[in-house]
Design a protein around this motif. Structure first.
Motif, PDB file in Angstrom:
ATOM      1  N   ARG A   1       0.863  -1.192   0.000  1.00 42.14           N
ATOM      2  CA  ARG A   1       0.000   0.000   0.000  1.00 42.14           C
ATOM      3  C   ARG A   1       0.895   1.235   0.000  1.00 42.14           C
ATOM      4  NH1 ARG A   1      -5.344  -0.817   0.953  1.00 42.14           N
ATOM      5  NH2 ARG A   1      -5.450   1.311   1.659  1.00 42.14           N
ATOM      6  N   ILE A   2       0.830   2.018  -1.087  1.00 46.15           N
ATOM      7  CA  ILE A   2       1.710   3.169  -1.261  1.00 46.15           C
ATOM      8  C   ILE A   2       0.885   4.448  -1.249  1.00 46.15           C
ATOM      9  CG2 ILE A   2       3.427   4.239  -2.759  1.00 46.15           C
ATOM     10  CD1 ILE A   2       3.658   1.405  -4.090  1.00 46.15           C
ATOM     11  N   PRO A   3       1.106   5.333  -0.254  1.00 50.92           N
ATOM     12  CA  PRO A   3       0.409   6.629  -0.276  1.00 50.92           C
ATOM     13  C   PRO A   3       0.983   7.491  -1.394  1.00 50.92           C
ATOM     14  CG  PRO A   3       1.637   6.320   1.784  1.00 50.92           C
ATOM     15  CD  PRO A   3       1.923   5.159   0.914  1.00 50.92           C
ATOM     16  N   GLN A   4       0.088   8.054  -2.214  1.00 46.78           N
ATOM     17  CA  GLN A   4       0.548   8.841  -3.359  1.00 46.78           C
ATOM     18  C   GLN A   4      -0.491   9.903  -3.695  1.00 46.78           C
ATOM     19  OE1 GLN A   4       1.126   6.557  -6.970  1.00 46.78           O
ATOM     20  NE2 GLN A   4       2.953   7.743  -7.431  1.00 46.78           N
ATOM     21  N   SER A   5      -0.109  11.158  -3.573  1.00 52.99           N
ATOM     22  CA  SER A   5      -0.964  12.295  -3.924  1.00 52.99           C
ATOM     23  C   SER A   5      -2.311  12.250  -3.207  1.00 52.99           C
ATOM     24  CB  SER A   5      -1.184  12.349  -5.435  1.00 52.99           C
ATOM     25  OG  SER A   5       0.034  12.406  -6.115  1.00 52.99           O
TER      26      SER A   5
ATOM     27  N   ARG B   1      -3.936   9.753  -2.119  1.00 51.74           N
ATOM     28  CA  ARG B   1      -4.651   8.495  -2.335  1.00 51.74           C
ATOM     29  C   ARG B   1      -3.741   7.340  -1.957  1.00 51.74           C
ATOM     30  NH1 ARG B   1      -7.254   8.319  -8.099  1.00 51.74           N
ATOM     31  NH2 ARG B   1      -8.623   6.889  -7.007  1.00 51.74           N
ATOM     32  N   VAL B   2      -4.275   6.157  -1.937  1.00 46.29           N
ATOM     33  CA  VAL B   2      -3.470   4.967  -1.652  1.00 46.29           C
ATOM     34  C   VAL B   2      -3.467   4.072  -2.888  1.00 46.29           C
ATOM     35  CG1 VAL B   2      -3.204   2.935  -0.209  1.00 46.29           C
ATOM     36  CG2 VAL B   2      -3.991   5.063   0.801  1.00 46.29           C
ATOM     37  N   LEU B   3      -2.263   3.769  -3.371  1.00 40.92           N
ATOM     38  CA  LEU B   3      -2.086   2.885  -4.516  1.00 40.92           C
ATOM     39  C   LEU B   3      -1.762   1.494  -3.979  1.00 40.92           C
ATOM     40  CD1 LEU B   3      -1.566   2.422  -7.584  1.00 40.92           C
ATOM     41  CD2 LEU B   3       0.795   3.072  -7.133  1.00 40.92           C
TER      42      LEU B   3
ATOM     43  N   ASN C   1      10.718   2.443   2.541  1.00 45.39           N
ATOM     44  CA  ASN C   1      10.899   3.840   2.142  1.00 45.39           C
ATOM     45  C   ASN C   1      12.069   4.035   1.196  1.00 45.39           C
ATOM     46  OD1 ASN C   1       8.759   4.593   3.759  1.00 45.39           O
ATOM     47  ND2 ASN C   1      10.058   4.948   5.533  1.00 45.39           N
TER      48      ASN C   1
ATOM     49  N   GLN D   1      11.847   1.728  -4.641  1.00 43.69           N
ATOM     50  CA  GLN D   1      10.776   2.119  -5.558  1.00 43.69           C
ATOM     51  C   GLN D   1       9.850   0.918  -5.776  1.00 43.69           C
ATOM     52  OE1 GLN D   1      10.255   5.173  -6.830  1.00 43.69           O
ATOM     53  NE2 GLN D   1      11.941   5.839  -5.525  1.00 43.69           N
ATOM     54  N   PRO D   2       8.545   1.141  -5.938  1.00 45.02           N
ATOM     55  CA  PRO D   2       7.603   0.017  -6.105  1.00 45.02           C
ATOM     56  C   PRO D   2       7.967  -0.926  -7.239  1.00 45.02           C
ATOM     57  CG  PRO D   2       6.417   2.051  -5.757  1.00 45.02           C
ATOM     58  CD  PRO D   2       7.875   2.423  -5.875  1.00 45.02           C
TER      59      PRO D   2
END
Length: 89
Positions: free
Chosen positions: A41-45, A47-49, A73, A76-77
């Motif tokens: 789960r990646i927080p981005q802008s 939202r959560v991706l 951290n 990269q995904p």
């Protein structure tokens, strides 16, 4: 919370999809069909991706532990997904 294979085997499907998460952004998602998938789960802008890394047991809790130790951290995904795929084979 680090999930063990015994804990994962004990997770039963429910009527709706659910997931067990930890502080690092990794989660195990359990589908109503019983399929269990690792999700990052990646927080981005704002939202959560959700990036699906693969299914359990093909990607074991040992690989999960390796990802956890790397430190999410710093990775990269896309690189993380490649790492998981390489370790799985």
């Amino acid at each position: 919370m680090k999930l063990t294979s015994k804990q994962i085997k004990g997770l039963k499907p429910r009527e709706k999809r659910y997931q067990i998460t930890d502080e690092g952004g990794l989660a195990l998602r359990v589908q109503p069909s019983g399929v269990k998938s690792w999700v990052l789960r990646i927080p981005q802008s704002g939202r959560v991706l959700d990036l699906t890394l693969g299914h359990w047991p093909e990607i074991s809790s040992d690989v999960y532990s390796s990802i956890y130790k790397v430190g999410l951290n710093t990775v990269q995904p896309t690189s993380l997904r490649i790492l998981v795929l390489i370790r799985a084979y």
